[in-house]
Write a protein that holds these residues in place. Structure first.
Motif, PDB file in Angstrom:
ATOM      1  N   VAL D 110      53.258  39.776  46.684  1.00 59.48           N
ATOM      2  CA  VAL D 110      52.118  40.505  46.132  1.00 59.48           C
ATOM      3  C   VAL D 110      51.636  41.574  47.107  1.00 59.48           C
ATOM      4  O   VAL D 110      51.423  42.734  46.737  1.00 59.48           O
ATOM      5  CB  VAL D 110      50.967  39.525  45.795  1.00 59.48           C
ATOM      6  N   VAL D 111      51.499  41.198  48.390  1.00 64.81           N
ATOM      7  CA  VAL D 111      51.022  42.164  49.373  1.00 64.81           C
ATOM      8  C   VAL D 111      52.006  43.319  49.517  1.00 64.81           C
ATOM      9  O   VAL D 111      51.623  44.496  49.529  1.00 64.81           O
ATOM     10  CB  VAL D 111      50.803  41.454  50.735  1.00 64.81           C
ATOM     11  N   ILE D 115      51.448  47.371  48.773  1.00 65.81           N
ATOM     12  CA  ILE D 115      51.738  48.449  49.717  1.00 65.81           C
ATOM     13  C   ILE D 115      52.629  49.493  49.049  1.00 65.81           C
ATOM     14  O   ILE D 115      52.407  50.702  49.182  1.00 65.81           O
ATOM     15  CB  ILE D 115      52.420  47.887  50.977  1.00 65.81           C
ATOM     16  N   LEU D 116      53.620  49.011  48.301  1.00 68.38           N
ATOM     17  CA  LEU D 116      54.550  49.955  47.669  1.00 68.38           C
ATOM     18  C   LEU D 116      53.828  50.822  46.650  1.00 68.38           C
ATOM     19  O   LEU D 116      54.114  52.004  46.533  1.00 68.38           O
ATOM     20  CB  LEU D 116      55.664  49.202  46.961  1.00 68.38           C
ATOM     21  N   SER D 117      52.896  50.213  45.886  1.00 74.17           N
ATOM     22  CA  SER D 117      52.189  50.873  44.777  1.00 74.17           C
ATOM     23  C   SER D 117      53.181  51.443  43.772  1.00 74.17           C
ATOM     24  O   SER D 117      54.389  51.308  43.922  1.00 74.17           O
ATOM     25  CB  SER D 117      51.218  51.944  45.258  1.00 74.17           C
ATOM     26  N   GLY D 118      52.659  52.064  42.727  1.00 73.57           N
ATOM     27  CA  GLY D 118      53.537  52.638  41.718  1.00 73.57           C
ATOM     28  C   GLY D 118      54.232  51.563  40.913  1.00 73.57           C
ATOM     29  O   GLY D 118      53.881  50.387  40.953  1.00 73.57           O
ATOM     30  N   VAL D 124      57.242  44.207  41.858  1.00 73.93           N
ATOM     31  CA  VAL D 124      57.399  43.241  42.946  1.00 73.93           C
ATOM     32  C   VAL D 124      56.220  42.275  42.961  1.00 73.93           C
ATOM     33  O   VAL D 124      56.393  41.050  43.018  1.00 73.93           O
ATOM     34  CB  VAL D 124      57.522  43.975  44.294  1.00 73.93           C
ATOM     35  N   ALA D 125      54.996  42.820  42.855  1.00 81.65           N
ATOM     36  CA  ALA D 125      53.813  41.962  42.876  1.00 81.65           C
ATOM     37  C   ALA D 125      53.819  41.005  41.694  1.00 81.65           C
ATOM     38  O   ALA D 125      53.527  39.809  41.836  1.00 81.65           O
ATOM     39  CB  ALA D 125      52.554  42.821  42.846  1.00 81.65           C
ATOM     40  N   VAL D 185      51.450  46.106  35.293  1.00 81.91           N
ATOM     41  CA  VAL D 185      52.704  45.358  35.352  1.00 81.91           C
ATOM     42  C   VAL D 185      52.449  43.948  35.851  1.00 81.91           C
ATOM     43  O   VAL D 185      53.002  42.974  35.327  1.00 81.91           O
ATOM     44  CB  VAL D 185      53.708  46.109  36.248  1.00 81.91           C
ATOM     45  N   THR D 186      51.561  43.812  36.849  1.00 83.40           N
ATOM     46  CA  THR D 186      51.264  42.494  37.397  1.00 83.40           C
ATOM     47  C   THR D 186      50.721  41.570  36.320  1.00 83.40           C
ATOM     48  O   THR D 186      51.151  40.424  36.180  1.00 83.40           O
ATOM     49  CB  THR D 186      50.222  42.634  38.515  1.00 83.40           C
TER      50      THR D 186
END
Lengths: 147, 86, 218, 201
Positions: D110-111, D115-118, D124-125, D185-186
């Motif tokens: 999640v973290v 960081i990646l954002s977008g 990923v999160a 998305v999360t």
């Protein structure tokens, strides 16, 4: 008489999926017979691949935050197009200086040319798309709760 | 340009796409799990075609989305089997 | 601009995607708008079951949450049809059409009757498979002409659109809106709640009228 | 006349005919549902053959629309077949449910995703949350998820109008869009993780 039988067949909702799939298969067959299709070489958002760039295949030229030309349909309508083609987080900037294969890793894309197209020049698509997602999500969660 | 001069991943991808489509359309034995596993084959063909056009982001997203759709399908299949089996 | 149905009164610019109002599209747009407002303010009808042979009748009870959910879906459907009426971009049009399809499924799927649920599922299958010819048709439009803007297509300077692309687009709209399957849709209308199920019908009629204009371009 | 595009589209259309033919003769409802994924692949193939950046920009909405409708349809199928209450075997084996490893891995994902954002960051999160919910058999409050989904949607729309009408504030718009899509998305993926639990109690 025949119309009544056809309408009786269609009114059974179990039959509409085979009917539609059959229509699609038939139309695609016609499509195959009508090939070839002439590919127009003048396309929107054309690709230029620079194998020596660490942002390959998404490098559209220019350092971050300088405006580059994008082959949009109406460039005059999106004055900021081209500004964020190479937006990098500090971590991905570090990676881009170390390796040549950044463009094909997952960390490369907080921004980039695709975000440029999706958010800016073709933004209305992207508005409709999360709306569809939102609607489908609402249906699923409504049925899940009321089950 | 002759067919043989196209990128090899393009040609292989198209071949795998058709083979995988046949395998998924007419699986043997015909049960849900076989069909779900065979679905990966045309997916791989599509991935190779995307690779030949350098569409990396679409490729990643397709991978992530197919993981999600596998979750969804397996969940439905488990629920369906759960009624009959246990 | 000979092929557009009338001269655009007004063009709204969203980047590459233009929204334009011609006499034809503005008529359809106003129709969708009126009906959406109608849905917004009206109360749902309650279906009455009459027992034959006697005077007994019962009204079906609709729970508040179901009513709210279906009203939300009907309004979303109205907005989607409004968007599909005025958009000037082929791919945007297909996305709005897909949205009309999924909201139609939502309006029907909220009803708990197993009969209606089954109809909603079959219709959902058709709506999902209809995205194939829709998006495929839009992609062939882009490949053959190099543009997705309807205004550019109407100018006639681009190469002609292949017949297949147009046919795909029409078939996709038929699948999403189920235009020739009104008999099957009538089956779904056993779902109670009058203004909402009429929205299904109206939206598919509207997108069908619009796609006729779209395929005449280019 | 016959270029790379035409050959490619010929093969993809042949695959499409096979897939639609199989769909037409199929009678089982769940088999039909599985075949829908197959016909989606042929649609994506037609778009991918376009080969420009536009092709990618068209594939992404196509994928999202497909997965969204699959999610809704799977739920309708469960309701219609009355199998909502049937148990789903999650990963909630006792050892995994008690261990710290899923928590740590999920936290990391999640973290990292934030960081990646977008779009990729959201993916990923979301994957981290799916893993967490699946391993714990955890039941999230759906109302909260729905609210987060609504907020992300509003942020997204705000960012879009910012881009269109106030282009000089494009940086704010970009950040709003990034945060919106992460949330979006999360939330969608954690819904899948939550629904993996044992029904709707």
């Amino acid at each position: 008489m025949i119309i009544r039988r056809i309408s009786h067949y269609i009114s059974n909702y179990e039959n509409i999926m085979p009917l539609f799939a059959g229509a699609c298969a038939f139309l695609i067959l016609i499509g195959i017979l009508l090939l070839p299709i002439q590919y127009n070489p003048v396309q929107l958002y054309p690709k230029t691949i620079d194998r020596n760039s660490s942002l390959d295949p998404y490098d559209r030229g220019g350092p971050p935050f300088t405006q580059v030309e994008i082959g949009a349909q109406y460039p005059e309508n999106s004055p900021t197009a081209g500004l964020v083609t190479t937006y990098l987080t500090p971590f991905s900037l570090f990676l881009s200086q170390v390796t040549l294969h950044l463009g094909t890793t997952i960390v490369a894309h907080p921004g980039g040319i695709i975000d440029e197209i999706l958010y800016n020049t073709r933004g209305l698509d992207t508005v409709v798309e999360p709306t569809i997602l939102f609607i489908a999500f609402a249906i699923a969660s409504y049925l899940y709760r009321k089950g | 340009m002759m067919i043989a001069e196209y990128p090899p991943e393009f040609l292989i991808g198209l071949v795998i796409l058709v083979i995988g489509t046949i395998a998924t359309a007419f699986p043997r034995p015909k049960d849900y799990l076989t069909r779900l596993i065979n679905l990966e084959i045309p997916g791989w063909g599509l991935l190779l075609v995307m690779l030949s056009y350098n569409e990396a982001l679409a490729l990643f997203t397709f991978g992530a989305i197919s993981v999600l759709s596998t979750y969804i399908y397996v969940r439905v299949m488990q629920k369906k089997a759960g009624g009959a089996g246990t | 601009m000979t092929n557009l149905a009338g001269v655009p009164y007004y063009i709204l610019e969203f980047g590459d995607e233009l929204v334009y109002f011609t006499p034809y599209t503005i008529t359809l747009f106003l129709l969708a708008l009126t009906f959406t407002i109608f849905v917004l303010i009206s109360m749902p009808e309650r279906q009455v079951d009459i027992a034959f042979g006697g005077d007994a009748y019962t009204t079906k009870v609709i729970s508040v949450s179901e009513m709210r959910f279906r009203r939300f879906m009907a309004i979303a459907c109205g907005l989607a049809s409004m968007g599909a009426m005025v958009t000037g971009d082929i791919f945007n049009f297909t996305l709005f059409t897909a949205m009309v399809g999924i909201t139609n499924v939502g309006i029907v799927a909220a009803v708990k009757s197993p009969h209606v649920q089954n109809a909603a599922y079959q219709y959902g299958l058709v709506a999902l498979s209809a995205t194939v010819p829709l998006f495929g048709g839009a992609a062939i439009y882009a490949a053959a002409t190099g543009s997705l803007s309807m205004i550019e297509l109407a100018k006639g300077a681009l190469p002609a659109v292949p017949f297949v692309a147009k046919a795909f687009l029409v078939l996709g709209v038929i699948g999403e809106g189920m235009a020739p399957f009104y008999a099957a849709k009538a089956e779904m209308f056993r779902a109670p709640g009058a203004p909402y199920v009429i929205m299904c019908s109206l939206s598919s009629l509207l997108i069908f009228l619009r796609v006729i204009e779209v395929v005449m371009l280019g | 006349m016959w270029g790379q595009y035409s050959y490619g589209i010929l093969v993809v259309l042949v695959a499409g005919v096979i897939a639609f033919f199989a769909l037409a003769i199929e009678t089982d409802d769940l088999h039909r549902f599985l075949l829908l994924d197959l016909v989606e692949i042929t649609a994506l193939g037609v778009i991918a053959l376009l080969g420009t950046d536009l092709a990618e920009a068209l594939i992404l909405p196509g994928l999202t629309v497909g997965i969204a409708e699959q999610l809704a349809l799977s739920q309708i199928y469960c309701t219609k077949e009355r199998i909502m209450q049937n148990p789903v075997k999650g990963l909630n084996i006792e050892v995994i449910a008690k261990a710290d490893a899923p928590l740590i891995i999920s936290m990391f994902l999640v973290v990292y995703g934030l960081i990646l954002s977008g779009f990729t960051g959201g993916g990923v999160a979301g994957l981290g949350l799916v893993f967490f919910f699946m391993s714990r058999g955890y039941r999230e409050d759906l109302n909260l998820l729905e609210m987060a989904s609504g907020i992300s949607w509003a942020l997204w729309i705000f960012a879009f109008f910012c881009f269109m009408f106030l282009p000089q504030y494009w940086f704010i718009a970009l950040m709003c869009a990034a945060v919106g899509i992460v949330l979006k998305v999360t939330v969608k993926m954690s819904l899948v993780g939550t629904m993996w639990g044992n029904g709707n109690d």
